[in-house]
Scaffold this motif. Structure first.
Motif, mmCIF file in Angstrom:
data_model
loop_
_atom_site.group_PDB
_atom_site.id
_atom_site.type_symbol
_atom_site.label_atom_id
_atom_site.label_comp_id
_atom_site.label_asym_id
_atom_site.label_seq_id
_atom_site.Cartn_x
_atom_site.Cartn_y
_atom_site.Cartn_z
ATOM 1 N N LEU A 22 0.833 -1.207 0.000
ATOM 2 C CA LEU A 22 0.000 0.000 0.000
ATOM 3 C C LEU A 22 0.870 1.261 0.000
ATOM 4 O O LEU A 22 2.044 1.226 0.334
ATOM 5 N N GLY A 23 0.265 2.377 -0.380
ATOM 6 C CA GLY A 23 0.976 3.654 -0.254
ATOM 7 C C GLY A 23 1.817 4.027 -1.456
ATOM 8 O O GLY A 23 2.504 5.034 -1.450
ATOM 9 N N PHE A 24 1.741 3.227 -2.511
ATOM 10 C CA PHE A 24 2.495 3.577 -3.716
ATOM 11 C C PHE A 24 1.640 4.465 -4.620
ATOM 12 O O PHE A 24 0.491 4.148 -4.909
ATOM 13 N N GLU A 25 2.203 5.588 -5.033
ATOM 14 C CA GLU A 25 1.467 6.467 -5.943
ATOM 15 C C GLU A 25 2.100 6.427 -7.327
ATOM 16 O O GLU A 25 3.258 6.806 -7.481
ATOM 17 N N PRO A 26 1.351 5.956 -8.331
ATOM 18 C CA PRO A 26 1.940 5.727 -9.654
ATOM 19 C C PRO A 26 2.448 6.999 -10.349
ATOM 20 O O PRO A 26 3.424 6.936 -11.082
ATOM 21 N N GLY A 27 1.813 8.142 -10.107
ATOM 22 C CA GLY A 27 2.274 9.383 -10.736
ATOM 23 C C GLY A 27 2.147 9.370 -12.255
ATOM 24 O O GLY A 27 3.116 9.595 -12.978
#
Ligand code: ARG
Length: 592
Positions: A27-32
């Motif tokens: 969790l907590g990954f932001e693809p951007g």
């Protein structure tokens, strides 16, 4: 795989879902995900870089893992989206021609676009506060921007799924009423006898009254007393006030109709007169407001210009020395009302740039007050704009230096547009030219206002705004009319489904198809900062891409499948241009 309305959003969410199940992410990954350099693809995800840095991992390896997981998932059909790894850990996404074509097939009508766009605000309760002019004064050029920008933003929010309330926070409770009532009584004017131009007379009475107060300062006490009487509910002053409000309302409604301004409710400043006491009580109780020289004020010490120790003290003054409420107390009561009566999740205010300090103080005060009381604070934003300048780069005025009346400006726009249309198309019958001139004239006025970045001043020029070349309303309206004429020629209804089209393949076709899809990004961008010029720029570029396509690829060819796909692109361009113009409050025309 379903064809996404908004590829960037869909890639973003697919990628974060995939990441949660991929080793090294969780969790907590932001693809951007953002639009990419077109040489490498349509979109690029660069979130792996920051993530790897924070977690002291190798970005390229992580990106490789994510890419493989994405390729293995159902979210990315390789026939539709090509994925590749680039640089230190970017993932590129290239939409194939097949994707682009399926998109064109799937999104054909305004309703299709709207059902996609609705996700952007998905039912959020938004109050938009505009155009909020003041009673008893004639509308002038300064009212153009709140009406035009307000209307465009309201339509956009509505289109993008906001549950919208257009609230006209009209200024109907100001100190000017004292002066006006003094002058009305002094001249024994019967307001019911004023007739058509009643507001013009009121405007003049107020000006004369103020001039009189300068000559005879003792009259100020009389005016002040009239105001106190009004505020305390005196019957005769209240009756006068009611008449003044009604006269203003009638005059404004006439303008609203011409400008296409819609409002859902009008809760003027007067509506809050019995709601300000609670504001004084609550803000004092939580220690936010304090007495200063008899007034009630709020300091914001963390902002230098609003701090106590500033050499030029500038607190948020929420109650005057004489105990009267003011603009600030009214606005605080309004926020609370919008929360409690409408459950507002977002409030958008529109005024010119001179009110920035007021709104900054209002937002800071609300933040602290709502936090202390445990109220749910709506997101609040101030949409402001610069000044309309004349050719001399000074505020645009009449030759004699007066402010230009809004009605006169509208009439002149119609007249000038009529001349332009007549010059271009002398053979059309007069009634049709009048109708075209209405849309072109008012549309051009609106578009000039919307197409410049709102926070900047802009120079007003009839020649430029009515020109058929460049980023103008006539240019865009003409593009639509030209597409209509193609459909008339082929004898096909542009709204009807087009069968038998083959997939687009020429460079110009694909470039146009991509541009049509760019409508989504343009809407997103326009919404994110509530700046309509982004939408204008996009429509202008779309019309340009259409022109290039039209010059490069003939529509009327023998091959039926090719002809059909080109007509389909014409139809899509038309739909997007018309939808965009409509959002800006401009009425597209069948022919010009
Ligand atoms: N009537 C005000 C004016 O003329 C604008 C009101 C803006 N809205 C608000 N909630 N303060 O400046």
């Amino acid at each position: 795989m379903k064809v996404w309305f908004n590829p960037s959003k869909a890639i973003e969410s697919a990628l974060s879902t995939i990441a949660t199940e991929t080793e090294g992410f969780g969790l907590g990954f932001e693809p951007g995900v953002r639009p990419a350099d077109p040489r490498f693809g349509d979109y690029q995800a660069n979130g792996v870089l920051g993530f790897a840095k924070r977690n002291k991992a190798n970005p390229r390896q992580l990106a490789q893992r994510l890419l493989e997981a994405a390729q293995a998932s159902d979210s990315f059909d390789p026939a539709l989206v090509e994925l590749s790894l680039a640089g230190p850990g970017f993932i590129n996404f290239k939409l194939t021609s097949a994707f682009i074509w399926q998109w064109q097939l799937a999104f054909s009508k305004v309703e299709d676009f709207q059902s996609g766009a609705k996700e952007l605000k998905h039912g959020r309760k938004v109050v938009i506060d505009y155009p909020s002019a003041n009673t008893a004064k004639q509308a002038h050029i300064g009212h153009l921007r709140p009406m035009v920008i307000g209307q465009a933003i309201a339509r956009l929010l509505d289109f993008c799924g906001a549950d919208l309330i257009r609230d006209n926070h009209i200024g109907d409770w100001g100190t000017n009423f004292g002066t006006l009532i003094m002058k009305i009584k002094r001249d024994q004017i019967d307001l019911s006898q004023l007739g058509e131009d009643a507001l013009v007379t009121l405007d003049q009475l107020y000006k004369d009254g103020s001039a009189l107060e300068v000559e005879q300062p003792e009259l100020r006490d009389i005016s002040r007393n009239e105001l106190v009487l009004l505020q305390n509910g005196d019957a005769s002053n209240t009756a006068l006030w009611d008449q003044i409000v009604e006269i203003s309302k009638v005059a404004f409604e006439k303008l609203f109709v011409q400008m296409g301004v819609e409002v859902d409710i009008t809760l003027g400043e007067s509506f809050y007169r019995d709601k300000v006491q609670r504001i004084y009580d609550e803000l004092s109780e939580i220690g936010l407001a304090e007495e200063s020289d008899g007034a009630l004020v709020v300091w914001h010490d963390e902002v230098k210009k609003f701090a106590r120790n500033n050499e030029r003290p500038f607190p948020f003054n929420i109650r005057k020395k004489d105990g009267a409420s003011n603009y600030a107390s009214t606005d605080l009561a309004t926020v609370l009302y919008r929360l409690e009566a409408f459950q507002a999740e977002e409030i958008v205010y529109l005024t010119d740039a001179r009110q920035q300090d007021h709104f900054q103080q209002l937002f800071l005060t609300t933040e602290k007050w709502f936090k202390a009381k445990g109220y749910a604070k709506p997101q609040m934003s101030h949409v402001y704009w610069g000044t309309i300048l004349g050719a001399d780069k000074k505020p645009f005025k009449t030759k004699s230096g007066e402010s230009i009346k809004l009605q006169e400006l509208l009439d002149e726009a119609r007249k000038r547009a009529f001349d332009v249309v007549t010059e271009k198309n002398p053979d059309l019958d007069k009634a049709e030219r009048v109708e075209i001139a209405e849309s072109v004239g008012i549309g051009a006025l609106k578009y000039a206002d919307l197409s410049s970045n709102r926070t900047q001043d802009y120079v007003f020029s009839w020649e430029r705004l009515l020109s058929f070349e460049g980023n103008t309303a006539p240019y865009l309206l003409y593009a639509v009319a030209r597409i209509n004429s193609i459909f008339r020629k082929v004898g096909v209804d542009p709204e009807a489904p087009i069968e038998g089209a083959s997939q687009a393949e020429t460079e110009a076709e694909l470039a146009l198809a991509r541009k049509i899809m760019g409508f989504v990004t343009a809407l997103e961008l326009t919404l994110s900062d509530l700046r309509p010029h982004f939408l204008c720029t996009y429509l202008y570029e779309l019309a340009g891409a259409y022109s290039s396509f039209y010059n490069a690829d003939k529509v009327m060819v023998d091959d039926d499948a090719v002809k059909a796909r080109r007509l389909l692109l014409c139809a899509r361009t038309r739909t997007v241009l018309m939808t965009g113009l409509d959002l800006l409050g401009i009425k597209p025309l069948e022919r010009m």
